[in-house]
Design an enzyme around this catalytic site. Structure first.
Site, PDB file in Angstrom:
ATOM      1  N   ASP A  34       0.860  -1.196   0.000  1.00  0.00           N
ATOM      2  CA  ASP A  34       0.000   0.000   0.000  1.00  0.00           C
ATOM      3  C   ASP A  34       0.890   1.238   0.000  1.00  0.00           C
ATOM      4  OD1 ASP A  34      -3.255   0.151   1.057  1.00  0.00           O
ATOM      5  OD2 ASP A  34      -2.108   2.029   0.943  1.00  0.00           O
ATOM      6  N   PHE A 160     -17.190 -10.757  -2.555  1.00  0.00           N
ATOM      7  CA  PHE A 160     -18.567 -10.642  -2.058  1.00  0.00           C
ATOM      8  C   PHE A 160     -18.654 -10.625  -0.543  1.00  0.00           C
ATOM      9  CE2 PHE A 160     -18.976 -12.616  -6.294  1.00  0.00           C
ATOM     10  CZ  PHE A 160     -19.833 -11.703  -6.888  1.00  0.00           C
ATOM     11  N   GLU A 163     -18.583  -6.784   5.528  1.00  0.00           N
ATOM     12  CA  GLU A 163     -17.816  -6.415   6.724  1.00  0.00           C
ATOM     13  C   GLU A 163     -18.539  -6.929   7.967  1.00  0.00           C
ATOM     14  OE1 GLU A 163     -16.577  -2.280   6.683  1.00  0.00           O
ATOM     15  OE2 GLU A 163     -16.198  -2.460   4.542  1.00  0.00           O
ATOM     16  N   LEU A 219     -21.600  -5.587  -9.531  1.00  0.00           N
ATOM     17  CA  LEU A 219     -22.453  -4.397  -9.392  1.00  0.00           C
ATOM     18  C   LEU A 219     -23.913  -4.805  -9.233  1.00  0.00           C
ATOM     19  CD1 LEU A 219     -21.047  -1.916 -12.089  1.00  0.00           C
ATOM     20  CD2 LEU A 219     -20.631  -1.909  -9.631  1.00  0.00           C
ATOM     21  N   CYS A 274     -19.896   0.553  -0.087  1.00  0.00           N
ATOM     22  CA  CYS A 274     -20.116   0.040  -1.444  1.00  0.00           C
ATOM     23  C   CYS A 274     -21.516   0.166  -2.021  1.00  0.00           C
ATOM     24  CB  CYS A 274     -19.653  -1.404  -1.511  1.00  0.00           C
ATOM     25  SG  CYS A 274     -17.869  -1.513  -1.288  1.00  0.00           S
TER      26      CYS A 274
HETATM   27  P1  NAD Z   1      -9.914   0.903   1.332  1.00  0.00           P
HETATM   28  O1  NAD Z   1      -9.957   2.346   1.084  1.00  0.00           O
HETATM   29  O2  NAD Z   1     -10.099   0.376   2.725  1.00  0.00           O
HETATM   30  O3  NAD Z   1      -8.510   0.306   0.810  1.00  0.00           O
HETATM   31  C1  NAD Z   1      -7.917   0.651  -0.402  1.00  0.00           C
HETATM   32  C2  NAD Z   1      -6.415   0.824  -0.178  1.00  0.00           C
HETATM   33  O4  NAD Z   1      -5.778   1.004  -1.458  1.00  0.00           O
HETATM   34  C3  NAD Z   1      -6.037   2.024   0.673  1.00  0.00           C
HETATM   35  O5  NAD Z   1      -5.327   1.608   1.814  1.00  0.00           O
HETATM   36  C4  NAD Z   1      -5.169   2.900  -0.269  1.00  0.00           C
HETATM   37  O6  NAD Z   1      -4.106   3.554   0.384  1.00  0.00           O
HETATM   38  C5  NAD Z   1      -4.646   1.855  -1.254  1.00  0.00           C
HETATM   39  N1  NAD Z   1      -4.198   2.441  -2.529  1.00  0.00           N
HETATM   40  C6  NAD Z   1      -4.819   3.367  -3.298  1.00  0.00           C
HETATM   41  N2  NAD Z   1      -4.072   3.643  -4.386  1.00  0.00           N
HETATM   42  C7  NAD Z   1      -2.961   2.869  -4.320  1.00  0.00           C
HETATM   43  C8  NAD Z   1      -1.810   2.697  -5.150  1.00  0.00           C
HETATM   44  N3  NAD Z   1      -1.682   3.367  -6.307  1.00  0.00           N
HETATM   45  N4  NAD Z   1      -0.845   1.818  -4.762  1.00  0.00           N
HETATM   46  C9  NAD Z   1      -0.983   1.148  -3.606  1.00  0.00           C
HETATM   47  N5  NAD Z   1      -2.043   1.257  -2.776  1.00  0.00           N
HETATM   48  C10 NAD Z   1      -3.030   2.106  -3.130  1.00  0.00           C
HETATM   49  O7  NAD Z   1     -11.023   0.269   0.370  1.00  0.00           O
HETATM   50  P2  NAD Z   1     -11.735  -1.168   0.514  1.00  0.00           P
HETATM   51  O8  NAD Z   1     -12.939  -1.069   1.382  1.00  0.00           O
HETATM   52  O9  NAD Z   1     -10.714  -2.203   0.794  1.00  0.00           O
HETATM   53  O10 NAD Z   1     -12.279  -1.344  -0.965  1.00  0.00           O
HETATM   54  C11 NAD Z   1     -11.408  -1.579  -2.049  1.00  0.00           C
HETATM   55  C12 NAD Z   1     -12.199  -2.079  -3.230  1.00  0.00           C
HETATM   56  O11 NAD Z   1     -12.836  -3.320  -2.889  1.00  0.00           O
HETATM   57  C13 NAD Z   1     -13.328  -1.149  -3.676  1.00  0.00           C
HETATM   58  O12 NAD Z   1     -13.420  -1.185  -5.072  1.00  0.00           O
HETATM   59  C14 NAD Z   1     -14.565  -1.766  -3.070  1.00  0.00           C
HETATM   60  O13 NAD Z   1     -15.713  -1.486  -3.816  1.00  0.00           O
HETATM   61  C15 NAD Z   1     -14.238  -3.249  -3.134  1.00  0.00           C
HETATM   62  N6  NAD Z   1     -14.943  -4.056  -2.134  1.00  0.00           N
HETATM   63  C16 NAD Z   1     -14.930  -3.691  -0.824  1.00  0.00           C
HETATM   64  C17 NAD Z   1     -15.589  -4.472   0.115  1.00  0.00           C
HETATM   65  C18 NAD Z   1     -15.597  -4.101   1.577  1.00  0.00           C
HETATM   66  O14 NAD Z   1     -16.185  -4.844   2.360  1.00  0.00           O
HETATM   67  N7  NAD Z   1     -15.002  -3.009   1.993  1.00  0.00           N
HETATM   68  C19 NAD Z   1     -16.257  -5.642  -0.288  1.00  0.00           C
HETATM   69  C20 NAD Z   1     -16.230  -5.991  -1.633  1.00  0.00           C
HETATM   70  C21 NAD Z   1     -15.566  -5.190  -2.552  1.00  0.00           C
HETATM   71  C1  UGA Z   2     -22.197  -5.574   1.183  1.00  0.00           C
HETATM   72  C2  UGA Z   2     -22.576  -6.922   0.579  1.00  0.00           C
HETATM   73  O1  UGA Z   2     -23.416  -7.623   1.506  1.00  0.00           O
HETATM   74  C3  UGA Z   2     -21.349  -7.750   0.253  1.00  0.00           C
HETATM   75  O2  UGA Z   2     -21.735  -8.955  -0.407  1.00  0.00           O
HETATM   76  C4  UGA Z   2     -20.407  -6.931  -0.647  1.00  0.00           C
HETATM   77  O3  UGA Z   2     -19.225  -7.656  -0.908  1.00  0.00           O
HETATM   78  C5  UGA Z   2     -20.063  -5.624   0.034  1.00  0.00           C
HETATM   79  O4  UGA Z   2     -21.285  -4.898   0.308  1.00  0.00           O
HETATM   80  C6  UGA Z   2     -19.217  -4.727  -0.812  1.00  0.00           C
HETATM   81  O5  UGA Z   2     -19.207  -4.827  -2.018  1.00  0.00           O
HETATM   82  O6  UGA Z   2     -18.613  -3.885  -0.173  1.00  0.00           O
HETATM   83  P1  UGA Z   2     -21.447  -4.699   3.580  1.00  0.00           P
HETATM   84  O7  UGA Z   2     -21.771  -3.369   3.019  1.00  0.00           O
HETATM   85  O8  UGA Z   2     -20.132  -4.896   4.233  1.00  0.00           O
HETATM   86  O9  UGA Z   2     -21.558  -5.811   2.438  1.00  0.00           O
HETATM   87  O10 UGA Z   2     -22.560  -5.095   4.667  1.00  0.00           O
HETATM   88  P2  UGA Z   2     -24.070  -5.621   4.547  1.00  0.00           P
HETATM   89  O11 UGA Z   2     -24.274  -6.678   5.538  1.00  0.00           O
HETATM   90  O12 UGA Z   2     -24.455  -5.930   3.159  1.00  0.00           O
HETATM   91  O13 UGA Z   2     -24.901  -4.346   5.026  1.00  0.00           O
HETATM   92  C7  UGA Z   2     -24.970  -3.175   4.252  1.00  0.00           C
HETATM   93  C8  UGA Z   2     -25.937  -2.205   4.899  1.00  0.00           C
HETATM   94  O14 UGA Z   2     -27.294  -2.632   4.768  1.00  0.00           O
HETATM   95  C9  UGA Z   2     -25.706  -2.023   6.403  1.00  0.00           C
HETATM   96  O15 UGA Z   2     -25.856  -0.672   6.730  1.00  0.00           O
HETATM   97  C10 UGA Z   2     -26.801  -2.860   7.029  1.00  0.00           C
HETATM   98  O16 UGA Z   2     -27.159  -2.453   8.318  1.00  0.00           O
HETATM   99  C11 UGA Z   2     -27.920  -2.658   6.028  1.00  0.00           C
HETATM  100  N1  UGA Z   2     -28.932  -3.749   6.028  1.00  0.00           N
HETATM  101  C12 UGA Z   2     -28.571  -5.000   5.624  1.00  0.00           C
HETATM  102  C13 UGA Z   2     -30.225  -3.476   6.417  1.00  0.00           C
HETATM  103  O17 UGA Z   2     -30.573  -2.332   6.778  1.00  0.00           O
HETATM  104  N2  UGA Z   2     -31.148  -4.491   6.397  1.00  0.00           N
HETATM  105  C14 UGA Z   2     -30.828  -5.757   6.009  1.00  0.00           C
HETATM  106  O18 UGA Z   2     -31.723  -6.634   6.013  1.00  0.00           O
HETATM  107  C15 UGA Z   2     -29.497  -6.004   5.622  1.00  0.00           C
END
Ligand code: NAD
Ligand code: UGA
Length: 454
Positions: A34, A160, A163, A219, A274
Site C-alpha cells: 500500500d 462478495f 464487513e 455491481l 459500497c
Molecule cells: P480501502 O480504502 O479500505 O482500501 C484501499 C487501499 O488502497 C487504501 O489503503 C489505499 O491507500 C490503497 N491504494 C490506493 N491507491 C494505491 C496505489 N496506487 N498503490 C498502492 N495502494 C493504493 O477500500 P476497501 O474497502 O478495501 O475497498 C477496495 C475495493 O474493494 C473497492 O473497489 C470496493 O468497492 C471493493 N470491495 C470492498 C468491500 C468491503 O467490504 N469493503 C467488499 C467488496 C468489494
Molecule cells: C455488502 C454486501 O453484503 C457484500 O456482499 C459486498 O461484498 C459488500 O457490500 C461490498 O461490495 O462492499 P457490507 O456493506 O459490508 O456488504 O454489509 P451488509 O451486511 O451488506 O450491510 C450493508 C448495509 O445494509 C448495512 O448498513 C446494514 O445495516 C444494512 N442492512 C442489511 C439493512 O438495513 N437491512 C438488512 O436486512 C441487511
C-alpha cells in the site's frame, strides 16, 4: 511451483482477503502493499493493533504474518517478485468532472496499472479485486499491453464478503467468481486463480465467466441487495402509517422461498462503502448506454435510502414536540452495521448532521467506531459543546431527552435500560431504528418508544 501473490491495496478488502488466501495456501508467498505507510505499519504492529476491526481477523493474521503473509510499502519489489497481482485499491464515486456523483473514480486503479507496467520483469496475471465498472479490464489491458515487453492477462475476481463477517464469508463463500478472456491464454489464467481458491473452496462453488459478466455481476449483486433494503424500508413507512408491523410482514414474506428471508430487515437505511457507490455506478453505466429508464429505476434505490434517514429525524421532531433545539440526543452506534468500526456512508453520520442542523446537543457512543466518528465529523465538532463522543453508553445517555439506537451492536439490548431511564430527562424517548430492543420492556420502564415500521 505455485506462483507468489501480491495484492496492491491493504484496506478492508486487501487485508482480510489476502490473510485468508495466505492461510489456505501455505506454499505461496503473499505480499500486501500500500502507499499508505501508516496502514502498513498498523498491519505490521507488534501487538496486532490492525488498521481495521473485523471479528476473527487478528487470529488469521497472527497465524500467517511473517510466515507467508507480508505487509509492505515496497510496491516495486513486490510486483517484481510476484506473478499474480491482485488489485484491491479504492474506487470511490467520482466527485468532479464527467459523471461526477455517479461514475467510479478510477485514478487509483489506473495508477496501479502504470505501476505494474513500470515494475514488471515478466508476464503477469492481473486480478481485479476492486469493484469496477464493466469493461474496466479492457482499459487496464490497453494500458498494460501497449508497447509492453511482457504479457499481462487481466481477470476479474470480485469480492462478495460483507464487513463484520469477512473472515467467515471468505472461509465459507457462497461462491467465488472468476471472469476472464475466453481464449487459450485467458482460460489458463482463470485456471491459475481457480487453483488459489480450490485449496479450500469446493470446486462447484468456483464459478467462471467472461470478464464482462464478472464485472457486471458484482455491481448487480450489490444493487439487488441494496434494493431489498430500500424495498423493505419503503414498506416500513407504510407499516407506520397503517398499524402493520414490518417485522411480521418481513417474516411472512421471507417464508416464501422465492423471496427468501435475508436482507429484509427494516432499519435506518443501508450504509457502508459500497452499496451507494455501486448503485450509482450502475446508474451511470445505464445512462452511458442510453438506458435511461433503468437508470431512473436504480436511482430510486438511493433516493429511498436517503429518505429513510430524513424520516428518522422527522419522526423524532414530531415526537419531541416539534422542537429539537438544545435538547440532548444520544446516538447509540456510529458504525454502519454491527461488528465493524467502519463508518463510511453510515446512516448515523447523516442523522447526526441533520440533528446538528436542528441545534441538538449530540453525544455519540459506539464500541468500535469512535475514532472514525471523530474524524468523519471533524468539520462540525467546533468548540465541542454541541457534539461529544463517549465510550460509555450509560454516560452518553445521562440527562438526554432521547436515545436513538442506530447500530445493531449486540451490547445494546443487554444494557440496563432502567438505569438509563433513571438518568435521562423526562419524558424519555427511545427510537430503536434497528428494532433490536425489547419494546414492551422499555414501555413498562416508562420510556416512550419509536421503532422503524411499527
Ligand atoms: P480501502 O480504502 O479500505 O482500501 C484501499 C487501499 O488502497 C487504501 O489503503 C489505499 O491507500 C490503497 N491504494 C490506493 N491507491 C494505491 C496505489 N496506487 N498503490 C498502492 N495502494 C493504493 O477500500 P476497501 O474497502 O478495501 O475497498 C477496495 C475495493 O474493494 C473497492 O473497489 C470496493 O468497492 C471493493 N470491495 C470492498 C468491500 C468491503 O467490504 N469493503 C467488499 C467488496 C468489494
Ligand atoms: C455488502 C454486501 O453484503 C457484500 O456482499 C459486498 O461484498 C459488500 O457490500 C461490498 O461490495 O462492499 P457490507 O456493506 O459490508 O456488504 O454489509 P451488509 O451486511 O451488506 O450491510 C450493508 C448495509 O445494509 C448495512 O448498513 C446494514 O445495516 C444494512 N442492512 C442489511 C439493512 O438495513 N437491512 C438488512 O436486512 C441487511
Amino acid at each position: 511451483m505455485n506462483k507468489n501473490i501480491v495484492c496492491i491495496g491493504a484496506g478492508y478488502i486487501g487485508g482480510p482477503t489476502m490473510a485468508v488466501i495466505a492461510k489456505m495456501n501455505p506454499d505461496r508467498k503473499v505480499i500486501v502493499v500500500d502507499i499508505n505507510k501508516d496502514r502498513i505499519a498498523a498491519w505490521n504492529s507488534p501487538d496486532y493493533a490492525l488498521p481495521i476491526y473485523e471479528p476473527g481477523l487478528v487470529d488469521v493474521v497472527r497465524e500467517v504474518r511473517g510466515k507467508n503473509l507480508f505487509f509492505s510499502t515496497d510496491i516495486e519489489g513486490a510486483v517484481k517478485e510476484c506473478d499474480i497481482v491482485f488489485v484491491g485499491v479504492n474506487t470511490p464515486t467520482k466527485m468532479f468532472g464527467r459523471g461526477a456523483g455517479r461514475a467510479s473514480d478510477l485514478q487509483f486503479w489506473e495508477a496501479t496499472a502504470r505501476e505494474i507496467k513500470n515494475y514488471a520483469e515478466g508476464d503477469k496475471i492481473i486480478v481485479e479485486k476492486s469493484t469496477l465498472p464493466v469493461r474496466t479490464a479492457a482499459a487496464m489491458e490497453s494500458i498494460l499491453n501497449d508497447h509492453a515487453k511482457f504479457r499481462f492477462t487481466v481477470l476479474s475476481n470480485p469480492e462478495f464478503l460483507a464487513e463484520g463477517t469477512a473472515i467467515k464469508d471468505l472461509l465459507e463463500p457462497d461462491r467465488v467468481l472468476i471472469g476472464g478472456p475466453q481464449d487459450e491464454v485467458g482460460l489458463a489464467a482463470i485456471n491459475e486463480i481457480v487453483e488459489v481458491y480450490a485449496t479450500w473452496v469446493p470446486r462447484e462453488r468456483i464459478l467462471t465467466t467472461n470478464v464482462w459478466s464478472a464485472e457486471l455481476t458484482k455491481l448487480a449483486a450489490n444493487a439487488f441487495l441494496a434494493q431489498r433494503v430500500s424495498s423493505i424500508n419503503a414498506i416500513a413507512g407504510l407499516c407506520e402509517a397503517t398499524g402493520a408491523d414490518v417485522e411480521e410482514v418481513a417474516r411472512v414474506m421471507g417464508a416464501d422461498h422465492r423471496i427468501g428471508s435475508k436482507f429484509l430487515k427494516a432499519g435506518p437505511g443501508f450504509g457502508g462503502s459500497c452499496f451507494k457507490k455501486d448503485v450509482l455506478n450502475l446508474v451511470y453505466l445505464c445512462e452511458s448506454f442510453g438506458l435511461h429508464t433503468a437508470a431512473e429505476y436504480w436511482s430510486g434505490v438511493i433516493k429511498m435510502n436517503e429518505h429513510q434517514q430524513e424520516r428518522i429525524v422527522s419522526r423524532l421532531f414530531k415526537a419531541m414536540f416539534n422542537t429539537l433545539a438544545n435538547k440532548k440526543i444520544a446516538l447509540f452506534g456510529f458504525a454502519f452495521k454491527a461488528d465493524t468500526g467502519d463508518t463510511r456512508e453510515t446512516p448515523s453520520g447523516t442523522v447526526a448532521r441533520l440533528l446538528y442542523d436542528e441545534h441538538v446537543r449530540i453525544v455519540i457512543t459506539d464500541p468500535k467506531a469512535l475514532p472514525n466518528a471523530r474524524r468523519d465529523l471533524a468539520d462540525i465538532v467546533g468548540d465541542g459543546s454541541r457534539l461529544a463522543f463517549e465510550d460509555d453508553p450509560y454516560k452518553a445517555a445521562e440527562d438526554a431527552d432521547a436515545v436513538v439506537l442506530m447500530t445493531d451492536w449486540r451490547l445494546y439490548p443487554s444494557l440496563d435500560w432502567k438505569r438509563i431511564y433513571d438518568s435521562m430527562r423526562k419524558p424519555a424517548l427511545v427510537f430503536d431504528t434497528r428494532n433490536c430492543l425489547d419494546r414492551d420492556a422499555l414501555k413498562s420502564i416508562g420510556f416512550r418508544v419509536l421503532n422503524v415500521g411499527k
